[in-house]
Design a protein around this motif. Sequence first.
Motif, short mmCIF file in Angstrom:
data_model
loop_
_atom_site.label_atom_id
_atom_site.label_comp_id
_atom_site.label_asym_id
_atom_site.label_seq_id
_atom_site.Cartn_x
_atom_site.Cartn_y
_atom_site.Cartn_z
N PHE A 46 -3.10 -8.96 32.44
CA PHE A 46 -4.27 -9.16 31.59
C PHE A 46 -5.53 -8.82 32.36
O PHE A 46 -5.59 -8.99 33.58
N GLU A 47 -6.54 -8.34 31.65
CA GLU A 47 -7.84 -8.10 32.26
C GLU A 47 -8.47 -9.44 32.64
O GLU A 47 -8.11 -10.48 32.10
N PRO A 48 -9.44 -9.43 33.59
CA PRO A 48 -10.08 -10.70 33.99
C PRO A 48 -10.66 -11.49 32.82
O PRO A 48 -10.66 -12.72 32.84
N GLU A 49 -11.16 -10.78 31.79
CA GLU A 49 -11.73 -11.49 30.64
C GLU A 49 -10.67 -11.94 29.65
O GLU A 49 -10.98 -12.61 28.65
N GLY A 50 -9.38 -11.57 29.88
CA GLY A 50 -8.29 -12.09 29.07
C GLY A 50 -7.58 -11.10 28.18
O GLY A 50 -6.56 -11.42 27.59
N ASP B 18 -4.14 -9.49 41.65
CA ASP B 18 -4.82 -8.23 42.01
C ASP B 18 -3.80 -7.12 42.28
O ASP B 18 -4.02 -5.96 41.89
N ILE B 19 -2.69 -7.47 42.94
CA ILE B 19 -1.66 -6.47 43.24
C ILE B 19 -1.08 -5.90 41.96
O ILE B 19 -0.89 -4.68 41.82
N VAL B 20 -0.80 -6.77 40.99
CA VAL B 20 -0.21 -6.33 39.73
C VAL B 20 -1.18 -5.43 38.95
O VAL B 20 -0.79 -4.38 38.43
N ARG B 21 -2.42 -5.82 38.88
CA ARG B 21 -3.41 -5.00 38.16
C ARG B 21 -3.54 -3.61 38.80
O ARG B 21 -3.63 -2.60 38.10
#
Length: 289
Positions: A41-45, A10-13
């Motif tokens: 990467f997004e949560p969906e990949g 979460d920190i990186v995003r």
Amino acid sequence: MTKGPCHATDIVREALSSSKYHVIVSVGGDGTHHEVINGFFEPEGAPIPTETRIAFITHGTGQDTCRTLPCGKNLSENLDVIYGNNEVALDCGRLEYTTPNGLKTTHFVNECSVGFSGWVCKRVNESSLRRMFPKLTFMLGSALGFIFYKPKKITISVQGDDEEKRETNTFSTFLAAVCNGKYFGGGMMISPRAEMSDGKLEITALKDIGLATFVLQWRRLFNGTIYQKPQFCYSATSTEFHLGGPDAAEVVVEGDGEYKGTLPATITIQPAALTAKVAVTTKKNYGTA
């Protein structure tokens, strides 16, 4: 400092969304590096478009990522890596695995594996002693695994673009590791031919050879010669693998030392997914960023 599981992701995003940072530095073991690279990467990949680089400082229970990737060995070298100009295009693996709630996706920088190693990781990750005594917890988990874990029958399908190399094999296996790097399990060179920037993954599956034979061949796991014994292991290189089979639901999956779920699973390569700052570059092992 991270506050719990997946906090580093979460920190990186959040950092990437601000576009303020040239380098994100991951300080920890393989589990921390796993969470940090997933932040790219997004949560969906899907990969997050960014010019931000990543650097690894190894400090933790598992240090296998930096056994292949040339990281700094002390404070001075780590600072040279972060502020230097040596960069490589770094592949990542994409792992789609099974959970009680359906299929989920994660990425790994070093390896994912199934079987004995996944069984151990699940118990280590669930242990309340993990944070206080990480190495001891891993050693105890491994010891229990040798006593209680039984090999499972799985099917390994080699997919990918090269049709001539596609094949499917079903056999009883102790563990199977799909590697981007050479090492896993605390220094075992299970995939000596793997490179982190060649656009491929290597699978090494240890067959059900019995505990006595396994112990006798133990040194081959550390010196990188296990693949030379086809009677003991199965090995293949590709851009995609599918793992399933008769005992799929009983076979535990881990990624970079973190418990994920079970089989069936599909593992693919994402070439040049990250740009990493490193201590040295060699033409043989790494691509140019």
